[in-house]
Each structure stands twice: as C-alpha cells, then as structure tokens.
Design a protein around this motif. Structure first.
Motif, PDB file in Angstrom:
ATOM      1  N   PRO A  67      12.286   3.465  -2.209  1.00 55.64           N
ATOM      2  CA  PRO A  67      10.957   3.073  -1.744  1.00 55.64           C
ATOM      3  C   PRO A  67      10.720   3.391  -0.285  1.00 55.64           C
ATOM      4  O   PRO A  67       9.578   3.468   0.166  1.00 55.64           O
ATOM      5  N   GLY A  68      11.791   3.592   0.480  1.00 53.85           N
ATOM      6  CA  GLY A  68      11.649   3.966   1.883  1.00 53.85           C
ATOM      7  C   GLY A  68      10.879   2.918   2.675  1.00 53.85           C
ATOM      8  O   GLY A  68      10.978   1.708   2.424  1.00 53.85           O
ATOM      9  N   LEU A  69      10.081   3.395   3.632  1.00 53.63           N
ATOM     10  CA  LEU A  69       9.318   2.484   4.479  1.00 53.63           C
ATOM     11  C   LEU A  69       8.221   1.758   3.715  1.00 53.63           C
ATOM     12  O   LEU A  69       7.698   0.749   4.194  1.00 53.63           O
ATOM     13  N   ALA A  70       7.857   2.247   2.546  1.00 50.05           N
ATOM     14  CA  ALA A  70       6.843   1.552   1.753  1.00 50.05           C
ATOM     15  C   ALA A  70       7.276   0.129   1.443  1.00 50.05           C
ATOM     16  O   ALA A  70       6.443  -0.791   1.390  1.00 50.05           O
ATOM     17  N   HIS A  71       8.579  -0.072   1.257  1.00 50.69           N
ATOM     18  CA  HIS A  71       9.093  -1.413   0.974  1.00 50.69           C
ATOM     19  C   HIS A  71       8.777  -2.359   2.127  1.00 50.69           C
ATOM     20  O   HIS A  71       8.321  -3.495   1.909  1.00 50.69           O
ATOM     21  N   LEU A  72       8.984  -1.899   3.363  1.00 49.50           N
ATOM     22  CA  LEU A  72       8.699  -2.741   4.528  1.00 49.50           C
ATOM     23  C   LEU A  72       7.198  -2.947   4.698  1.00 49.50           C
ATOM     24  O   LEU A  72       6.747  -4.043   5.075  1.00 49.50           O
ATOM     25  N   ARG A  73       6.409  -1.934   4.414  1.00 55.25           N
ATOM     26  CA  ARG A  73       4.955  -2.059   4.538  1.00 55.25           C
ATOM     27  C   ARG A  73       4.418  -3.081   3.539  1.00 55.25           C
ATOM     28  O   ARG A  73       3.539  -3.893   3.870  1.00 55.25           O
ATOM     29  N   VAL A  74       4.952  -3.061   2.330  1.00 56.63           N
ATOM     30  CA  VAL A  74       4.523  -4.025   1.318  1.00 56.63           C
ATOM     31  C   VAL A  74       4.959  -5.437   1.710  1.00 56.63           C
ATOM     32  O   VAL A  74       4.209  -6.411   1.521  1.00 56.63           O
ATOM     33  N   LYS A  75       6.153  -5.570   2.262  1.00 58.84           N
ATOM     34  CA  LYS A  75       6.615  -6.894   2.699  1.00 58.84           C
ATOM     35  C   LYS A  75       5.701  -7.451   3.791  1.00 58.84           C
ATOM     36  O   LYS A  75       5.436  -8.654   3.834  1.00 58.84           O
ATOM     37  N   GLN A  76       5.217  -6.586   4.669  1.00 65.72           N
ATOM     38  CA  GLN A  76       4.277  -7.020   5.693  1.00 65.72           C
ATOM     39  C   GLN A  76       2.982  -7.533   5.068  1.00 65.72           C
ATOM     40  O   GLN A  76       2.439  -8.559   5.485  1.00 65.72           O
ATOM     41  N   LEU A  77       2.492  -6.820   4.066  1.00 70.40           N
ATOM     42  CA  LEU A  77       1.285  -7.276   3.372  1.00 70.40           C
ATOM     43  C   LEU A  77       1.524  -8.613   2.685  1.00 70.40           C
ATOM     44  O   LEU A  77       0.662  -9.504   2.710  1.00 70.40           O
ATOM     45  N   GLY A 106       5.504   8.985  -2.935  1.00 69.32           N
ATOM     46  CA  GLY A 106       4.768   7.797  -3.351  1.00 69.32           C
ATOM     47  C   GLY A 106       4.727   6.649  -2.363  1.00 69.32           C
ATOM     48  O   GLY A 106       4.433   5.519  -2.753  1.00 69.32           O
ATOM     49  N   ALA A 107       4.962   6.901  -1.073  1.00 67.14           N
ATOM     50  CA  ALA A 107       4.961   5.802  -0.105  1.00 67.14           C
ATOM     51  C   ALA A 107       3.578   5.155  -0.001  1.00 67.14           C
ATOM     52  O   ALA A 107       3.435   3.935  -0.163  1.00 67.14           O
ATOM     53  N   ASP A 108       2.542   5.965   0.262  1.00 64.70           N
ATOM     54  CA  ASP A 108       1.197   5.395   0.357  1.00 64.70           C
ATOM     55  C   ASP A 108       0.732   4.849  -0.993  1.00 64.70           C
ATOM     56  O   ASP A 108      -0.004   3.861  -1.044  1.00 64.70           O
ATOM     57  N   ALA A 109       1.160   5.485  -2.069  1.00 68.57           N
ATOM     58  CA  ALA A 109       0.774   5.001  -3.399  1.00 68.57           C
ATOM     59  C   ALA A 109       1.322   3.600  -3.653  1.00 68.57           C
ATOM     60  O   ALA A 109       0.635   2.751  -4.235  1.00 68.57           O
ATOM     61  N   GLN A 110       2.560   3.351  -3.226  1.00 67.11           N
ATOM     62  CA  GLN A 110       3.135   2.019  -3.415  1.00 67.11           C
ATOM     63  C   GLN A 110       2.369   0.968  -2.625  1.00 67.11           C
ATOM     64  O   GLN A 110       2.143  -0.148  -3.112  1.00 67.11           O
ATOM     65  N   VAL A 111       1.959   1.320  -1.421  1.00 65.56           N
ATOM     66  CA  VAL A 111       1.175   0.385  -0.608  1.00 65.56           C
ATOM     67  C   VAL A 111      -0.210   0.183  -1.223  1.00 65.56           C
ATOM     68  O   VAL A 111      -0.705  -0.947  -1.330  1.00 65.56           O
ATOM     69  N   ALA A 112      -0.832   1.278  -1.648  1.00 62.24           N
ATOM     70  CA  ALA A 112      -2.162   1.169  -2.261  1.00 62.24           C
ATOM     71  C   ALA A 112      -2.117   0.346  -3.543  1.00 62.24           C
ATOM     72  O   ALA A 112      -3.035  -0.434  -3.819  1.00 62.24           O
ATOM     73  N   ALA A 113      -1.053   0.505  -4.335  1.00 67.30           N
ATOM     74  CA  ALA A 113      -0.925  -0.273  -5.572  1.00 67.30           C
ATOM     75  C   ALA A 113      -0.859  -1.761  -5.276  1.00 67.30           C
ATOM     76  O   ALA A 113      -1.392  -2.583  -6.029  1.00 67.30           O
ATOM     77  N   ARG A 114      -0.204  -2.108  -4.187  1.00 65.22           N
ATOM     78  CA  ARG A 114      -0.141  -3.527  -3.771  1.00 65.22           C
ATOM     79  C   ARG A 114      -1.511  -4.000  -3.300  1.00 65.22           C
ATOM     80  O   ARG A 114      -1.910  -5.150  -3.562  1.00 65.22           O
ATOM     81  N   LEU A 115      -2.254  -3.149  -2.613  1.00 63.90           N
ATOM     82  CA  LEU A 115      -3.559  -3.546  -2.091  1.00 63.90           C
ATOM     83  C   LEU A 115      -4.586  -3.777  -3.191  1.00 63.90           C
ATOM     84  O   LEU A 115      -5.400  -4.695  -3.104  1.00 63.90           O
ATOM     85  N   VAL A 116      -4.563  -2.954  -4.226  1.00 62.76           N
ATOM     86  CA  VAL A 116      -5.563  -3.112  -5.300  1.00 62.76           C
ATOM     87  C   VAL A 116      -5.125  -4.130  -6.339  1.00 62.76           C
ATOM     88  O   VAL A 116      -5.950  -4.603  -7.124  1.00 62.76           O
ATOM     89  N   GLY A 117      -3.839  -4.472  -6.358  1.00 60.47           N
ATOM     90  CA  GLY A 117      -3.365  -5.538  -7.221  1.00 60.47           C
ATOM     91  C   GLY A 117      -3.313  -5.194  -8.697  1.00 60.47           C
ATOM     92  O   GLY A 117      -3.683  -4.087  -9.112  1.00 60.47           O
ATOM     93  N   PRO A 118      -2.863  -6.148  -9.512  1.00 58.43           N
ATOM     94  CA  PRO A 118      -2.699  -5.891 -10.949  1.00 58.43           C
ATOM     95  C   PRO A 118      -3.986  -5.522 -11.669  1.00 58.43           C
ATOM     96  O   PRO A 118      -3.957  -4.866 -12.712  1.00 58.43           O
TER      97      PRO A 118
END
Length: 267
Positions: A67-77, A106-118
C-alpha cells in the motif's frame, strides 16, 4: 507470469488466468528454479504470484506490491486529518463515483476509495500489462478498509475507455500520467517507470474526461515537467517546495444515472 517456487496447483491456475487477461505467457516454475535464470531464458520481466503477495521482477529490481504511503494517508483520514491534497483539490465526498485513468500502483485510488466510502464506486484503468497485473492482484492481497469502497481494476487505454462512457458516468475523473522527465526517486519508483506507459495526456483526453465527469477532472503532475503547461492548464496554488502540482477543471456533463445494483459504476 509465473509463481513462487513453492508450487501449488491453485496458485498456478490463478497465475494462468491472470496471464490470459492481458495476453502474456505463463511460465511454470519448477522447485528452486531461480528467477534470474528464468529472466535469462524466457522474459525481460515477470509478475510473480505468491500465496499472499505479488511482485514485479526484472533484471534490475524486485518490486513487491504494497500500500505504500497510501496506508499512512488513509490513517490520517481515519484520524480526522483532512489535509490530503487529493481531498483538498478534488473535494471527494461519500457516495461519489471516481474514475482513475492512470492507476499505477493505486496509491491515489486507495485514498479516493476511502474518501467516497462503501456507498461510492471507484474504477482504476491501467494500460501497462505489468502494472495492471501488479495492481489488480496486489490490491487483492490487502485487507479491505471497512470505510472504503472496492477498487475495480480494468486493463484499458484511458483514451479509448473514456470514449465508451456516457456523459456524467462518474463524478470525478483523475489523471496522474507518467511524465517523461525523471527526477531522483526511490528504487521502487524507478522500477515503476521502466514498465509504465508514457503515452502523453492530450487535450482531447482532457475534453473527454470533462464530458464523462459530472463534477471535476483532477490532473496531477510533477513540478519538474512542463506537460501540464503544454496542455494549457493552470495549476492550483502550491507551496514553493512542493514537487507535485495539481490542476482542476470543471466537469461538463449533467445528471448522473443511478447506481447499479451493488453500487458499481456503469461500464
């Protein structure tokens, strides 16, 4: 395409199916057969499927999907910190539909998926067969975040895919093209660059994206490249030391069709 040297029939069958998706050969790997010898005999690079991981291996590097830095970005959110630049530029909110035209890892995709939610939907396009396989099967090895939508990965050329979509098929369309001018970067990113697609983002593609986007088109680029300027786009204000620049254009389409059953975006 191959597997780890610990042969398992189920893993081999999965690797065969993955290879068939993009039309590349599957090479069966015998016990303790080295990847170096396989690279010398069969291919310039391999996607290696293991029980719980996927890697891209060539004669210079081995890049295991993470997940790379996307993991940390999602944790911040998750912690309520809303300073992520993707959020600030795109304004993504729960329930929206996102098309990532340049998925990469998929870094931005992982963050975007968290932002738009289930209740949202995210489709990621990748034209490079190596990166498609790495992301498509690498994302499956990650645990699904309970507050994120699934990422639907498609092997496609964004310029062709966009033309197949109706007006307003997505709320936001994202671009993060691999610009040609390199800068000093990690070994993992260098491996990514060797296998990425370098087709330039064109004004025609941007116009198609605006037609497909109900609300916004977001373009991400490097400060060290003039590619965004060549498109005639104005970048958003950024810190003097920022290495990444962003441009945001309004979507031109009108109404969104309702979500299909299961919350997936139209194809």
């Amino acid at each position: 395409m191959t597997t780890s040297d610990r042969y398992a029939p189920e893993l081999a069958q999965r690797a065969r199916q993955a290879a068939a998706e993009v039309g590349v050969p599957y090479v069966e790997r015998t016990h303790k057969q080295s990847l170096a010898s396989m690279l010398a005999d069969f291919a310039h690079a391999f996607i290696v499927m293991e029980a719980g991981a996927v890697s891209l291996v060539d004669d210079q590097e081995s890049l295991r999907f993470s997940p790379g830095l996307a993991h940390l970005r999602v944790k911040q959110l998750d912690a309520g910190v809303h300073e992520d630049m993707l959020l600030r530029i795109s304004g993504l909110s729960e329930g929206e539909r996102v098309l990532d035209c340049t998925l990469g890892l998929g870094a931005d995709a992982q963050v975007a998926a968290r932002l738009v939610g289930p209740s949202g939907a995210l489709t990621g396009l990748e034209k490079s067969p190596a990166l498609y396989l790495l992301a498509r099967y690498g994302l499956e090895t990650l645990p699904r975040h309970p507050l994120a939508c699934p990422i639907h990965v498609v092997y496609a050329d964004a310029s062709e895919y966009l033309r197949t979509l109706p007006n307003g098929a997505f709320d936001v369309v994202l671009f993060d093209p691999m610009f040609g001018r390199p800068r000093k970067s990690s070994a993992a990113f260098q491996a990514l660059r060797r296998h990425a697609d370098y087709a330039p983002l064109t004004q025609e593609m941007v116009a198609e994206a605006q037609r497909v986007a109900r609300r916004a088109v977001v373009i991400k680029g490097s400060r060290y490249s003039n590619d965004i300027k060549k498109l005639g786009l104005r970048t958003e204000p950024a810190r003097p030391n920022a290495t990444v620049l962003w441009a945001r254009l309004p979507g031109l389409a009108v109404a969104l069709p309702p979500l299909t059953e299961g919350g997936e975006a139209p194809t």
